[in-house]
Design an enzyme around this catalytic site. Structure first.
Site, PDB file in Angstrom:
ATOM      1  N   LYS A  42      35.549  63.331  61.517  1.00 26.51           N
ATOM      2  CA  LYS A  42      36.189  64.786  61.581  1.00 26.51           C
ATOM      3  C   LYS A  42      37.057  65.041  62.564  1.00 26.51           C
ATOM      4  CE  LYS A  42      31.665  66.337  59.541  1.00 26.51           C
ATOM      5  NZ  LYS A  42      30.481  67.128  59.767  1.00 26.51           N
ATOM      6  N   ARG A  95      21.085  71.799  52.986  1.00 26.95           N
ATOM      7  CA  ARG A  95      21.320  72.944  52.241  1.00 26.95           C
ATOM      8  C   ARG A  95      21.318  72.606  50.521  1.00 26.95           C
ATOM      9  NH1 ARG A  95      26.665  73.181  55.344  1.00 26.95           N
ATOM     10  NH2 ARG A  95      26.172  71.101  54.832  1.00 26.95           N
ATOM     11  N   SER A 132      30.339  74.401  59.239  1.00 28.01           N
ATOM     12  CA  SER A 132      31.281  74.458  60.097  1.00 28.01           C
ATOM     13  C   SER A 132      32.585  73.927  59.643  1.00 28.01           C
ATOM     14  CB  SER A 132      30.919  73.208  61.376  1.00 28.01           C
ATOM     15  OG  SER A 132      29.887  73.566  61.838  1.00 28.01           O
TER      16      SER A 132
HETATM   17  O1  PNS Z   1      27.185  67.352  61.792  1.00 19.48           O
HETATM   18  P1  PNS Z   1      27.576  66.064  61.555  1.00 19.48           P
HETATM   19  O2  PNS Z   1      28.941  65.577  61.517  1.00 19.48           O
HETATM   20  O3  PNS Z   1      27.217  65.953  59.967  1.00 19.48           O
HETATM   21  O4  PNS Z   1      26.722  64.972  62.313  1.00 19.48           O
HETATM   22  C1  PNS Z   1      26.852  63.665  61.878  1.00 19.48           C
HETATM   23  C2  PNS Z   1      26.221  62.957  63.151  1.00 19.48           C
HETATM   24  C3  PNS Z   1      27.086  62.906  64.235  1.00 19.48           C
HETATM   25  C4  PNS Z   1      24.932  63.247  63.193  1.00 19.48           C
HETATM   26  C5  PNS Z   1      26.255  61.220  62.667  1.00 19.48           C
HETATM   27  O5  PNS Z   1      27.513  60.885  62.494  1.00 19.48           O
HETATM   28  C6  PNS Z   1      25.753  60.415  63.842  1.00 19.48           C
HETATM   29  O6  PNS Z   1      24.669  60.306  63.893  1.00 19.48           O
HETATM   30  N1  PNS Z   1      26.591  60.059  64.646  1.00 19.48           N
HETATM   31  C7  PNS Z   1      26.178  58.825  65.667  1.00 19.48           C
HETATM   32  C8  PNS Z   1      26.428  57.605  65.529  1.00 19.48           C
HETATM   33  C9  PNS Z   1      25.343  56.784  64.938  1.00 19.48           C
HETATM   34  O7  PNS Z   1      24.239  56.564  65.443  1.00 19.48           O
HETATM   35  N2  PNS Z   1      25.574  56.272  63.435  1.00 19.48           N
HETATM   36  C10 PNS Z   1      24.488  55.600  62.903  1.00 19.48           C
HETATM   37  C11 PNS Z   1      23.651  56.424  62.164  1.00 19.48           C
HETATM   38  S1  PNS Z   1      23.989  56.413  60.265  1.00 19.48           S
END
Ligand code: PNS
Length: 160
Positions: A42, A95, A132
Site C-alpha cells: 500500500k 466487514r 482507510s
Molecule cells: O490494514 P492492513 O494493511 O490490511 O494490514 C495488513 C497487515 C499489516 C496486518 C499484514 O500485511 C501483516 O501482517 N504484515 C506483517 C508481515 C507478516 O507478518 N506477513 C506474514 C503474515 S501473512
C-alpha cells in the site's frame, strides 16, 4: 493466565470501523496491543508515528477501557511481535466476504508460523463500508471524511 491479543493493521488512518473492533476486543482480552504495521503493498499517507498517535488519541476520546498498548512493528513478521510480547491471538475485523478472502490466508500462515490463532470480529454494520483507502481518497480530493473517522483524525486530515 493473562490473555494477550494483537490488533494489527496499517491504520492509515484509523477509522471508526477499526475503533469499533478495538473497543470490542479490549473487552475480550486481558491486554490488547494495537500494532501499526507497514504494508508494502500500500502507498502510505501518514508516517507510522502519526498513525500511532492518532490511534492513542482516538481510543482516549472514545473512552475505550482496557489494558491497551499502541505501538508499531517494522522489524519482522507479525507473529514475531506476538511471540515477543506473549500474545496468542490476532484480532481482525471482518466487514464482508471480501475481507474473509483477504484475511483467511494470512490467518492460516500466521497459525502455521507460530501457532497464533486469529479471531475475526464483526464490526457495527454502520461501519461496514468504511475503509482507510476510501478515507485516503476522499481526503486527498478535499472531501469530508468526518463520518468515517474519529474526530481527531478528521481534524488532522483537514489541516493538510
Ligand atoms: O490494514 P492492513 O494493511 O490490511 O494490514 C495488513 C497487515 C499489516 C496486518 C499484514 O500485511 C501483516 O501482517 N504484515 C506483517 C508481515 C507478516 O507478518 N506477513 C506474514 C503474515 S501473512
Amino acid at each position: 493466565m493473562s490473555r494477550i491479543a494483537v490488533v494489527p493493521g496499517s491504520f492509515d488512518p484509523v477509522t471508526l470501523g477499526h475503533l469499533d473492533v478495538i473497543g470490542r476486543a479490549a473487552g475480550l482480552f486481558d491486554e490488547l496491543h494495537v500494532l501499526v504495521v507497514h504494508n508494502p503493498g500500500k502507498t502510505a499517507l501518514l508516517p507510522i508515528a502519526q498513525r500511532v498517535s492518532l490511534i492513542e488519541q482516538s481510543i482516549a476520546d472514545a473512552g475505550i477501557i482496557g489494558n491497551i498498548v499502541v505501538t508499531n512493528w517494522s522489524v519482522g513478521l507479525l507473529v514475531d511481535y506476538c511471540t515477543e510480547v506473549g500474545a496468542t491471538v490476532i484480532v481482525k475485523g471482518i466487514r464482508s466476504q471480501v475481507d474473509v478472502a483477504y484475511e483467511t490466508p494470512m490467518a492460516l500462515v500466521n497459525r502455521n508460523l507460530a501457532a497464533v490463532e486469529t479471531v475475526f470480529l464483526l464490526p457495527n454494520p454502520a461501519h461496514a463500508y468504511v475503509s482507510s483507502s476510501l478515507v485516503r481518497q476522499v481526503a486527498s480530493l478535499g472531501g469530508d471524511v468526518s463520518p468515517y473517522v474519529p474526530a481527531v483524525v478528521s481534524k488532522f486530515l483537514q489541516k493538510d
